[in-house]
Design a protein around this motif. Sequence first.
Motif, mmCIF file in Angstrom:
data_model
loop_
_atom_site.group_PDB
_atom_site.id
_atom_site.type_symbol
_atom_site.label_atom_id
_atom_site.label_comp_id
_atom_site.label_asym_id
_atom_site.label_seq_id
_atom_site.Cartn_x
_atom_site.Cartn_y
_atom_site.Cartn_z
ATOM 1 N N LEU A 27 75.440 62.253 23.425
ATOM 2 C CA LEU A 27 74.295 61.384 23.739
ATOM 3 C C LEU A 27 73.691 61.660 25.112
ATOM 4 C CD1 LEU A 27 75.104 57.930 22.148
ATOM 5 C CD2 LEU A 27 73.480 59.652 21.411
ATOM 6 N N PRO A 28 74.480 61.853 26.183
ATOM 7 C CA PRO A 28 73.842 62.169 27.471
ATOM 8 C C PRO A 28 73.051 63.480 27.444
ATOM 9 C CG PRO A 28 76.094 61.454 27.823
ATOM 10 C CD PRO A 28 75.909 61.627 26.347
ATOM 11 N N GLU A 29 73.567 64.473 26.725
ATOM 12 C CA GLU A 29 72.848 65.741 26.609
ATOM 13 C C GLU A 29 71.526 65.553 25.861
ATOM 14 O OE1 GLU A 29 75.325 68.790 24.899
ATOM 15 O OE2 GLU A 29 77.058 68.085 26.046
ATOM 16 N N LEU A 30 71.572 64.773 24.800
ATOM 17 C CA LEU A 30 70.351 64.503 24.046
ATOM 18 C C LEU A 30 69.332 63.738 24.884
ATOM 19 C CD1 LEU A 30 71.849 63.555 20.571
ATOM 20 C CD2 LEU A 30 70.559 65.600 21.136
ATOM 21 N N GLY A 31 69.806 62.791 25.668
ATOM 22 C CA GLY A 31 68.906 62.033 26.546
ATOM 23 C C GLY A 31 68.242 62.921 27.578
ATOM 24 N N ARG A 32 69.023 63.824 28.180
ATOM 25 C CA ARG A 32 68.450 64.748 29.164
ATOM 26 C C ARG A 32 67.414 65.664 28.520
ATOM 27 N NH1 ARG A 32 73.550 64.394 31.545
ATOM 28 N NH2 ARG A 32 74.482 66.005 30.265
ATOM 29 N N ALA A 33 67.733 66.182 27.336
ATOM 30 C CA ALA A 33 66.796 67.066 26.638
ATOM 31 C C ALA A 33 65.509 66.325 26.288
ATOM 32 C CB ALA A 33 67.444 67.620 25.383
ATOM 33 N N PHE A 34 65.640 65.086 25.858
ATOM 34 C CA PHE A 34 64.458 64.290 25.528
ATOM 35 C C PHE A 34 63.614 64.027 26.778
ATOM 36 C CE2 PHE A 34 62.410 60.136 24.657
ATOM 37 C CZ PHE A 34 61.643 60.531 23.576
ATOM 38 N N GLY A 35 64.278 63.732 27.894
ATOM 39 C CA GLY A 35 63.563 63.498 29.144
ATOM 40 C C GLY A 35 62.829 64.737 29.623
ATOM 41 N N ARG A 36 63.479 65.894 29.528
ATOM 42 C CA ARG A 36 62.821 67.148 29.923
ATOM 43 C C ARG A 36 61.617 67.432 29.039
ATOM 44 N NH1 ARG A 36 67.752 70.114 29.323
ATOM 45 N NH2 ARG A 36 69.112 69.164 30.853
ATOM 46 N N THR A 37 61.761 67.176 27.748
ATOM 47 C CA THR A 37 60.659 67.407 26.818
ATOM 48 C C THR A 37 59.470 66.520 27.163
ATOM 49 O OG1 THR A 37 62.229 67.982 25.082
ATOM 50 C CG2 THR A 37 60.010 67.405 24.384
ATOM 51 N N LEU A 38 59.735 65.256 27.452
ATOM 52 C CA LEU A 38 58.641 64.350 27.820
ATOM 53 C C LEU A 38 57.967 64.777 29.117
ATOM 54 C CD1 LEU A 38 59.915 60.757 26.974
ATOM 55 C CD2 LEU A 38 58.075 62.037 25.905
ATOM 56 N N SER A 39 58.749 65.189 30.108
ATOM 57 C CA SER A 39 58.148 65.587 31.381
ATOM 58 C C SER A 39 57.326 66.858 31.220
ATOM 59 C CB SER A 39 59.222 65.759 32.457
ATOM 60 O OG SER A 39 60.075 66.827 32.141
ATOM 61 N N GLU A 40 57.792 67.821 30.415
ATOM 62 C CA GLU A 40 57.005 69.029 30.168
ATOM 63 C C GLU A 40 55.718 68.696 29.424
ATOM 64 O OE1 GLU A 40 59.406 71.921 28.195
ATOM 65 O OE2 GLU A 40 60.874 71.974 29.827
ATOM 66 N N PHE A 41 55.797 67.765 28.501
ATOM 67 C CA PHE A 41 54.599 67.347 27.771
ATOM 68 C C PHE A 41 53.582 66.723 28.711
ATOM 69 C CE2 PHE A 41 52.255 64.131 25.334
ATOM 70 C CZ PHE A 41 51.663 64.946 24.394
ATOM 71 N N LYS A 42 54.062 65.883 29.642
ATOM 72 C CA LYS A 42 53.155 65.254 30.608
ATOM 73 C C LYS A 42 52.488 66.297 31.489
ATOM 74 C CE LYS A 42 55.425 60.775 31.135
ATOM 75 N NZ LYS A 42 56.132 59.903 32.071
ATOM 76 N N VAL A 43 53.262 67.277 31.956
ATOM 77 C CA VAL A 43 52.712 68.327 32.813
ATOM 78 C C VAL A 43 51.668 69.141 32.045
ATOM 79 C CG1 VAL A 43 53.285 70.481 33.997
ATOM 80 C CG2 VAL A 43 54.709 68.470 34.330
ATOM 81 N N ALA A 44 51.973 69.485 30.795
ATOM 82 C CA ALA A 44 51.025 70.257 29.995
ATOM 83 C C ALA A 44 49.756 69.459 29.721
ATOM 84 C CB ALA A 44 51.683 70.678 28.682
ATOM 85 N N THR A 45 49.905 68.174 29.463
ATOM 86 C CA THR A 45 48.740 67.330 29.206
ATOM 87 C C THR A 45 47.871 67.222 30.451
ATOM 88 O OG1 THR A 45 50.029 66.069 27.614
ATOM 89 C CG2 THR A 45 48.000 65.064 28.399
ATOM 90 N N ARG A 46 48.501 67.030 31.608
ATOM 91 C CA ARG A 46 47.731 66.980 32.855
ATOM 92 C C ARG A 46 47.016 68.300 33.108
ATOM 93 N NH1 ARG A 46 52.485 64.591 35.890
ATOM 94 N NH2 ARG A 46 52.341 62.411 35.381
ATOM 95 N N GLY A 47 47.691 69.406 32.799
ATOM 96 C CA GLY A 47 47.072 70.711 32.984
ATOM 97 C C GLY A 47 45.858 70.889 32.105
ATOM 98 N N LEU A 48 45.933 70.426 30.863
ATOM 99 C CA LEU A 48 44.784 70.523 29.974
ATOM 100 C C LEU A 48 43.631 69.665 30.465
ATOM 101 C CD1 LEU A 48 46.481 70.474 26.463
ATOM 102 C CD2 LEU A 48 45.323 72.377 27.547
ATOM 103 N N VAL A 49 43.943 68.447 30.881
ATOM 104 C CA VAL A 49 42.900 67.538 31.362
ATOM 105 C C VAL A 49 42.272 68.089 32.633
ATOM 106 C CG1 VAL A 49 42.472 65.250 32.306
ATOM 107 C CG2 VAL A 49 43.868 65.499 30.262
ATOM 108 N N ASN A 50 43.083 68.534 33.565
ATOM 109 C CA ASN A 50 42.557 69.087 34.815
ATOM 110 C C ASN A 50 41.841 70.400 34.565
ATOM 111 O OD1 ASN A 50 43.573 66.943 36.270
ATOM 112 N ND2 ASN A 50 45.467 68.008 36.809
#
Length: 70
Positions: A27-50
Amino acid sequence: MPFGNIGIGGLILILIIALIVFGPSKLPELGRAFGRTLSEFKVATRGLVNGEDNDKKDEETPKASAASQK
C-alpha cells in the motif's frame, strides 16, 4: 464526475478492499506511485496551459513589431 458521490463510507470500503488485495506492505508503494502520477499530470497540464498562452503571445508579437516598424 463519476466519483462525485463517494462518501466516507465508500472510501473506507475501498481502502479495506485494497488492503486485502495488495497487502499492507504494498500500500505505501502504491500511494507513492499514485502521488507521483498526479504530480506529473499537474506539471504536464500546466505546461500545456502555459504553452498555449505562450503561443498566443508569440502570434501577437510579430504583428505588434511589424506595426511599430512602419
